[in-house]
Design a protein around this motif. Structure first.
Motif, PDB file in Angstrom:
ATOM      1  N   ILE A 162      72.264  59.994  44.765  1.00 43.21           N
ATOM      2  CA  ILE A 162      71.209  59.565  45.690  1.00 43.21           C
ATOM      3  C   ILE A 162      71.789  59.316  47.084  1.00 43.21           C
ATOM      4  N   PHE A 163      72.902  58.598  47.151  1.00 41.44           N
ATOM      5  CA  PHE A 163      73.510  58.303  48.451  1.00 41.44           C
ATOM      6  C   PHE A 163      73.952  59.582  49.163  1.00 41.44           C
ATOM      7  N   LYS A 164      74.452  60.525  48.402  1.00 44.43           N
ATOM      8  CA  LYS A 164      74.888  61.801  48.984  1.00 44.43           C
ATOM      9  C   LYS A 164      73.703  62.549  49.590  1.00 44.43           C
ATOM     10  N   ALA A 165      72.576  62.561  48.860  1.00 44.02           N
ATOM     11  CA  ALA A 165      71.375  63.243  49.359  1.00 44.02           C
ATOM     12  C   ALA A 165      70.832  62.547  50.604  1.00 44.02           C
ATOM     13  N   ILE A 166      70.801  61.221  50.586  1.00 38.55           N
ATOM     14  CA  ILE A 166      70.302  60.464  51.743  1.00 38.55           C
ATOM     15  C   ILE A 166      71.174  60.719  52.971  1.00 38.55           C
ATOM     16  N   ALA A 167      72.488  60.770  52.769  1.00 42.13           N
ATOM     17  CA  ALA A 167      73.410  60.990  53.884  1.00 42.13           C
ATOM     18  C   ALA A 167      73.180  62.336  54.558  1.00 42.13           C
ATOM     19  N   LYS A 168      72.651  63.302  53.811  1.00 38.13           N
ATOM     20  CA  LYS A 168      72.414  64.645  54.359  1.00 38.13           C
ATOM     21  C   LYS A 168      71.024  64.802  54.977  1.00 38.13           C
ATOM     22  N   ALA A 169      70.183  63.750  54.907  1.00 35.71           N
ATOM     23  CA  ALA A 169      68.806  63.847  55.384  1.00 35.71           C
ATOM     24  C   ALA A 169      68.740  64.221  56.862  1.00 35.71           C
ATOM     25  N   LYS A 170      67.814  65.116  57.198  1.00 36.29           N
ATOM     26  CA  LYS A 170      67.630  65.559  58.580  1.00 36.29           C
ATOM     27  C   LYS A 170      66.270  65.135  59.142  1.00 36.29           C
ATOM     28  N   LYS A 171      65.256  65.027  58.273  1.00 34.74           N
ATOM     29  CA  LYS A 171      63.893  64.770  58.763  1.00 34.74           C
ATOM     30  C   LYS A 171      63.349  63.425  58.289  1.00 34.74           C
ATOM     31  N   TYR A 172      63.326  63.219  56.968  1.00 39.43           N
ATOM     32  CA  TYR A 172      62.753  61.970  56.467  1.00 39.43           C
ATOM     33  C   TYR A 172      63.327  61.598  55.106  1.00 39.43           C
ATOM     34  N   ILE A 173      63.241  60.293  54.817  1.00 38.82           N
ATOM     35  CA  ILE A 173      63.634  59.735  53.525  1.00 38.82           C
ATOM     36  C   ILE A 173      62.493  58.863  53.044  1.00 38.82           C
ATOM     37  N   HIS A 174      61.988  59.155  51.862  1.00 39.09           N
ATOM     38  CA  HIS A 174      60.927  58.343  51.257  1.00 39.09           C
ATOM     39  C   HIS A 174      61.474  57.712  49.980  1.00 39.09           C
ATOM     40  N   GLU A 221      72.582  49.785  54.645  1.00 36.41           N
ATOM     41  CA  GLU A 221      73.422  50.293  55.726  1.00 36.41           C
ATOM     42  C   GLU A 221      73.242  51.796  55.914  1.00 36.41           C
ATOM     43  N   LEU A 222      73.115  52.517  54.812  1.00 31.84           N
ATOM     44  CA  LEU A 222      72.947  53.973  54.905  1.00 31.84           C
ATOM     45  C   LEU A 222      71.590  54.318  55.512  1.00 31.84           C
ATOM     46  N   LEU A 223      70.536  53.612  55.101  1.00 31.11           N
ATOM     47  CA  LEU A 223      69.202  53.878  55.647  1.00 31.11           C
ATOM     48  C   LEU A 223      69.139  53.523  57.129  1.00 31.11           C
ATOM     49  N   ILE A 224      69.790  52.433  57.514  1.00 27.97           N
ATOM     50  CA  ILE A 224      69.827  52.051  58.930  1.00 27.97           C
ATOM     51  C   ILE A 224      70.549  53.119  59.751  1.00 27.97           C
ATOM     52  N   THR A 225      71.653  53.624  59.215  1.00 31.03           N
ATOM     53  CA  THR A 225      72.400  54.690  59.901  1.00 31.03           C
ATOM     54  C   THR A 225      71.525  55.916  60.116  1.00 31.03           C
ATOM     55  N   LYS A 226      70.802  56.310  59.066  1.00 35.90           N
ATOM     56  CA  LYS A 226      69.949  57.506  59.165  1.00 35.90           C
ATOM     57  C   LYS A 226      68.790  57.271  60.134  1.00 35.90           C
ATOM     58  N   ALA A 227      68.233  56.053  60.129  1.00 33.81           N
ATOM     59  CA  ALA A 227      67.133  55.747  61.041  1.00 33.81           C
ATOM     60  C   ALA A 227      67.607  55.842  62.493  1.00 33.81           C
ATOM     61  N   LYS A 228      68.813  55.370  62.765  1.00 36.19           N
ATOM     62  CA  LYS A 228      69.369  55.434  64.121  1.00 36.19           C
ATOM     63  C   LYS A 228      69.657  56.871  64.544  1.00 36.19           C
ATOM     64  N   GLU A 229      69.834  57.765  63.553  1.00 40.49           N
ATOM     65  CA  GLU A 229      70.037  59.193  63.847  1.00 40.49           C
ATOM     66  C   GLU A 229      68.716  59.904  64.128  1.00 40.49           C
ATOM     67  N   ILE A 289      61.207  56.359  42.898  1.00 41.20           N
ATOM     68  CA  ILE A 289      61.112  57.693  43.495  1.00 41.20           C
ATOM     69  C   ILE A 289      61.948  57.744  44.773  1.00 41.20           C
ATOM     70  N   VAL A 290      62.711  58.815  44.909  1.00 43.79           N
ATOM     71  CA  VAL A 290      63.372  59.127  46.177  1.00 43.79           C
ATOM     72  C   VAL A 290      63.029  60.570  46.527  1.00 43.79           C
ATOM     73  N   VAL A 291      62.586  60.799  47.752  1.00 43.54           N
ATOM     74  CA  VAL A 291      62.338  62.162  48.242  1.00 43.54           C
ATOM     75  C   VAL A 291      63.049  62.312  49.578  1.00 43.54           C
ATOM     76  N   VAL A 292      63.894  63.314  49.688  1.00 45.72           N
ATOM     77  CA  VAL A 292      64.663  63.567  50.917  1.00 45.72           C
ATOM     78  C   VAL A 292      64.275  64.932  51.475  1.00 45.72           C
ATOM     79  N   ASP A 293      63.663  64.930  52.668  1.00 42.06           N
ATOM     80  CA  ASP A 293      63.307  66.165  53.397  1.00 42.06           C
ATOM     81  C   ASP A 293      62.396  67.095  52.598  1.00 42.06           C
TER      82      ASP A 293
END
Length: 484
Positions: A137-149, A166-174, A228-232
């Motif tokens: 899950i963390f690996k998929a989230i780290a690769k997100a380009k558009k959205y994370i649900h 911390e990972l979600l905050i990092t992605k949001a700042k990106e 549920i986790v959905v990435v991009d």
């Protein structure tokens, strides 16, 4: 007569009228006669407390349509797609002819009871523990380009919770859109600071059916148990693991946490997305289902056929319970069931006993030790009648088995969030994947048999002579089965 006496008498009359109105409503609902009489007796014989329990635990929200698709209603396209797929099922277009004939009833049932759409081009990876699941899950989230649900029953403080934040905050700042739904009761230990930090980073995070004490609401009994986790729109995850450290490291005195999660790629990810977006509309009143970027329907080089079934008090039918019932009745060779909590209700337990007595190899795996004493003793209360019917029951001893898996004849399998209990069937919002694939089902069956090596089979002869104090505990716990 003074004003105090008059007020008391008026209060008594109003209470009696309220009880009579409730009894009238219960009778008109045409419930199981035993449950109807039980509630009437509670209301009459336990004044005040009986009314409290009925309001919070006894009201049938499916009947009164309190949630009604959680305020959104049915989409015409969903109705159209389900009708179209019924025609495809009749033409046997999805699987080999012999497999298609075997599973037609289940596919059609789920299209009718929950409009659970079928998808064909998918791949599924089975994740059998916390380390594999959270790492993926963390690996998929780290690769997100558009959205994370992300939608979870439990998000807890600790190692996993901090890493997720911390990972979600990092992605949001990106610049990645991040949306999070957490259940307000399941995640009650989540600090306000945690939520504030996420919101400050631009993450949209909201509770599902918030409960504020002491303003106790009747929504406390209807929880969102989905994970549920959905990435991009490209990768999805579903299964039994929550974001709490015990799901990674286990529990003292119980051992490591054994669970089953799935990583999904392909068209089925869109179906998981639809479930999330329905829930998002409910918590946020923001309609995203009409935006194509959130429903990409991506295909992959895979041919696993999947049906995503959501169930809860917002649907007309107990969809997942009906799916389990049908899976059991369809079995010709075997049914393997792994569940941490076994309080299935009369209909399901009769289907299990009938299958076993008809010659089907029915095996059920329950934990030897549980994270809940009440559910542990309640689960045990069903064992004797299962054994008497020829069902084989095993207790998992290498930790705590929290998997929610059913495998039928190596042809169909189910993995998801729903336990085999009344709460999952009737009260919680749940989601499962029904997988029509021999390779995936055989792998899940093989994993089940591996888990049996770390389990002990219960002998009916020994079980009948268990201590009387255990029988008393089991019987008392069973009284609370509808509430557990």
């Amino acid at each position: 007569m003074n004003w105090t006496s008059i007020a008391i008498n008026i209060g008594i009359v109003l209470y009696i009228l309220t009880i009579l109105a409730i009894i009238y409503t219960i009778i008109l609902e045409n419930r199981n006669p035993v449950r109807t009489l039980a509630w009437i007796l509670v209301l009459v014989l336990v004044p005040g407390i009986g009314l409290f329990f009925y309001i919070y635990f006894g009201m049938n929200y499916r009947k009164i349509k309190m949630f009604s698709m959680k305020g959104l209603g049915d989409f015409k396209w969903l109705q159209y797609m389900s009708e179209d797929q019924k025609q495809r099922i009749k033409k046997a277009e999805l699987l080999k002819k012999e497999d298609m004939e075997a599973v037609k009833p289940l596919m059609t049932l789920l299209l009718n009871n929950s409009k659970a759409l079928l998808s064909r081009n998918n791949t599924i990876e089975i994740l059998n523990n916390g380390e594999a699941t959270f790492g993926s899950i963390f690996k998929a989230i780290a690769k997100a380009k558009k959205y994370i649900h992300l939608e979870y029953y439990i998000i807890d403080k600790g190692e996993l919770g901090e890493k997720l934040k911390e990972l979600l905050i990092t992605k949001a700042k990106e610049g990645v859109e991040v949306r999070v739904i957490y259940d307000d009761v399941g995640s009650w230990k989540l600090p306000k600071r945690y939520i504030k930090e996420m919101k400050a980073a631009g993450i949209q995070i909201f509770p599902f059916l918030p409960v504020r004490f002491p303003l106790f609401t009747n929504k406390v009994n209807y929880r969102n148990h989905r994970k549920i986790v959905v990435v991009d729109g490209d990768t999805g995850f579903i299964g039994g693991l929550n974001f709490a450290d015990r799901y990674l490291h286990g529990l003292p005195g119980i051992g490591i946490w054994r669970d089953t999660h799935l990583k999904v790629k392909g068209e089925a990810v869109t179906s998981l997305q639809v479930v999330f977006l329905f829930d998002w509309y409910f918590v946020r009143q923001e309609l995203l289902l009409n935006k194509t970027e959130y429903l990409p329907n991506k295909k992959v080089d895979g041919n696993v056929v999947v049906q995503t079934v959501a169930s809860g008090p917002d649907s007309d039918w107990t969809s997942i319970q009906q799916a389990y019932f049908t899976l059991i009745n369809m079995a010709k060779k075997y049914v393997f069931i792994s569940t941490p909590y076994f309080m299935p209700g009369e209909t399901t337990i009769n289907s299990l006993k009938t299958a076993a007595m008809s010659g089907v190899d029915v095996r059920i795996m329950i934990p030897y030790k549980s994270d809940s004493l009440l559910t542990h003793w309640c689960t045990r209360s069903y064992v004797e009648e299962l054994l008497e019917a020829g069902v084989r029951v095993f207790q998992y001893r290498k930790g705590f088995n929290h998997s929610k898996v059913i495998v039928m004849d190596g042809l169909v399998s189910s993995v998801g969030t729903a336990n085999m209990d009344i709460r999952s069937f009737e009260q919680n919002f749940e989601v499962n994947l029904i997988i029509y694939d021999r390779n995936v089902s055989r792998q899940l069956g093989s994993d089940f048999l591996d888990d049996l090596k770390g389990s002990s089979e219960i002998s009916i002869h020994r079980w009948k002579f268990r201590p009387k104090r255990d029988k008393i505990r089991e019987s008392l716990a069973r009284l609370f089965a509808p509430l557990l």
